[in-house]
Design an enzyme around this catalytic site. Structure first.
Site, PDB file in Angstrom:
ATOM      1  N   ARG A 124       0.841  -1.206   0.000  1.00 49.23           N
ATOM      2  CA  ARG A 124       0.000   0.000   0.000  1.00 49.23           C
ATOM      3  C   ARG A 124       0.870   1.247   0.000  1.00 49.23           C
ATOM      4  NH1 ARG A 124      -2.708   1.180   4.600  1.00 49.23           N
ATOM      5  NH2 ARG A 124      -4.107   2.654   3.610  1.00 49.23           N
ATOM      6  N   LYS A 189       3.272  -7.675  11.961  1.00 50.52           N
ATOM      7  CA  LYS A 189       2.552  -7.878  10.702  1.00 50.52           C
ATOM      8  C   LYS A 189       2.664  -9.331  10.221  1.00 50.52           C
ATOM      9  CE  LYS A 189       1.753  -5.630   6.313  1.00 50.52           C
ATOM     10  NZ  LYS A 189       1.444  -4.295   5.822  1.00 50.52           N
ATOM     11  N   ARG A 325      -0.955   5.480  19.459  1.00 53.27           N
ATOM     12  CA  ARG A 325      -0.291   6.657  20.022  1.00 53.27           C
ATOM     13  C   ARG A 325       0.750   6.220  21.038  1.00 53.27           C
ATOM     14  NH1 ARG A 325      -3.855  11.060  22.446  1.00 53.27           N
ATOM     15  NH2 ARG A 325      -1.776  11.721  23.056  1.00 53.27           N
TER      16      ARG A 325
HETATM   17  C1  BTN Z   1       0.626  -3.962   2.294  1.00 52.84           C
HETATM   18  O1  BTN Z   1       0.556  -4.423   3.437  1.00 52.84           O
HETATM   19  O2  BTN Z   1       1.163  -2.865   2.088  1.00 52.84           O
HETATM   20  C2  BTN Z   1       0.050  -4.748   1.162  1.00 52.84           C
HETATM   21  C3  BTN Z   1       0.962  -5.862   0.737  1.00 52.84           C
HETATM   22  C4  BTN Z   1       0.393  -6.665  -0.424  1.00 52.84           C
HETATM   23  C5  BTN Z   1       1.396  -7.629  -1.004  1.00 52.84           C
HETATM   24  C6  BTN Z   1       0.775  -8.520  -2.019  1.00 52.84           C
HETATM   25  S1  BTN Z   1       1.870  -9.838  -2.442  1.00 52.84           S
HETATM   26  C7  BTN Z   1       0.819 -10.288  -3.763  1.00 52.84           C
HETATM   27  C8  BTN Z   1       0.337  -9.009  -4.401  1.00 52.84           C
HETATM   28  N1  BTN Z   1       1.266  -8.539  -5.402  1.00 52.84           N
HETATM   29  C9  BTN Z   1       1.828  -7.383  -5.051  1.00 52.84           C
HETATM   30  O3  BTN Z   1       2.668  -6.760  -5.722  1.00 52.84           O
HETATM   31  N2  BTN Z   1       1.356  -6.993  -3.867  1.00 52.84           N
HETATM   32  C10 BTN Z   1       0.378  -7.903  -3.345  1.00 52.84           C
END
Ligand code: BTN
Length: 344
Positions: A124, A189, A325
């Site tokens: 993201r 995570k 926070r």
């Molecule tokens: C995040 O937490 O920022 C999202 C991560 C998403 C990763 C997955 S792996 C499969 C798919 N292909 C990508 O390039 N990204 C998602």
């Protein structure tokens, strides 16, 4: 002679070695129509993927331990839902990008693409997503909705919930959801979701749903992702074959996507709130192009918007980046030795 990209060639050699038995350099070279010197070079390069290969003169090469690689027929055999069209590729830049390119030429509804290696995985907010070889599940799905893009609000939350439900059915414990799209365990995570949508405001629209899930070797994954990371072993799910795991997750996602297409996020709200990692926590929401907001997290509403009780009253937010926070963080780490802040 076969043409291989470097990643494909490495995977082709590793597929020969996956059983953990000895294989001679000449057998592998003959099978791939390459020279023994080239095979040796590739095996040298396996260390960069974190894969240890032993060489014993007179016997050949073998892996330190067998590895189970993804295989579409195995995933299909494990899946209960026969609807997915499943492909496994050795490597892709990003499974989301690969499906987006495919969508220019065909309807990708019901397609699932998983890879062993992602060379330019995306997360993201423009971040990259890295997953060491054979430690993760890295896949994307295509799903067509009759509705427009605006009706897909809450989809990433429902995806997180479906993945969590599938993992719990297999025996995982303690997985929580962090708005809008993270699976977390004790503040670390475990997985992330990246959804990209194409189509018209009034519909139809197609979502590309990308999921990255840390299966094993969290310590190695943490080096790549540079944030506190958990794997499925931490969730007490061990020794589960990734093909079986992916099949179970795809089954749950198919059920969820059908329901979401009919009813939107609303039916998933209560369940999501039950698993909300930050429920009632003091949080800060960072927003692009707007001031950060602080408040107490109150879960999500029927559209998947985050609800915060702020000094100015209750407010809802459709996007942003949530973190605990500082004061709340100190309190929460005092309660658990393993809990660590998650600011990604
Ligand atoms: C995040 O937490 O920022 C999202 C991560 C998403 C990763 C997955 S792996 C499969 C798919 N292909 C990508 O390039 N990204 C998602």
């Amino acid at each position: 002679m076969q043409q291989f990209s470097s990643a494909n060639l490495t995977l082709a050699v590793l597929r020969h070695l996956a059983d953990g038995a000895f294989h001679s350099g000449s057998d592998i070279a003959a099978a791939l129509a390459l020279s023994r010197a080239r095979i040796w070079q590739v095996i040298e390069g396996c260390a960069a993927l974190g894969v240890e290969v032993f060489r014993v003169p007179g016997r050949g090469y073998r892996l330190a331990a067998p590895i189970s690689l993804l295989a579409a027929p195995t995933i299909v055999a494990c899946a209960k839902n026969a609807g997915w069209r499943i492909s496994v590729h050795d490597a892709a830049d990003s499974t989301n990008s690969e499906l987006a390119r495919a969508a220019q030429n065909r309807d990708i509804h019901g397609e699932a693409l998983a890879v062993e290696l992602q060379t330019a995985g995306r997360g993201r907010l423009g971040r990259s997503w890295k997953s060491p070889f054979a430690c993760s599940l890295t896949f994307s799905l295509g799903w067509r909705f009759a509705q427009g893009v605006g009706a897909l609000s809450g989809l990433s939350l429902a995806v997180g919930l479906a993945v969590t439900t599938a993992l719990e059915r297999l025996g995982a414990h303690g997985i929580k959801l962090k708005w809008p799209n993270d699976l977390v365990l004790d503040g670390r995570k475990l997985g992330g979701i990246l959804i990209e949508v194409q189509g018209d405001a009034l519909g139809p629209s197609t979502a590309i749903v990308g999921v990255g899930l840390n299966v094993r070797d969290a310590a190695r994954i943490a080096q790549e992702l540079d944030l506190p990371v958990a794997d499925l072993g931490d969730a007490r799910l061990v020794e589960l074959d990734r093909n079986h795991l992916l099949a179970a997750v795809l089954d749950e996602l198919a059920t969820m996507l059908d329901r979401f297409a009919r009813d939107g996020f609303k039916p998933f709200r209560e369940e999501w709130n039950r698993r909300d990692a930050y429920r009632a926590a003091r949080v800060r929401l960072l927003r692009t192009g707007a001031a950060a907001v602080e408040g107490t997290a109150q879960g999500v509403d029927a559209e998947g918007a985050l609800v915060l009780q702020t000094a100015g009253g209750r407010a809802r937010f459709l996007s942003g980046e949530l973190s605990l926070r500082a004061a709340a963080r100190r309190a929460s780490s005092a309660g658990s030795a393993r809990a660590r802040p998650l600011e990604n």
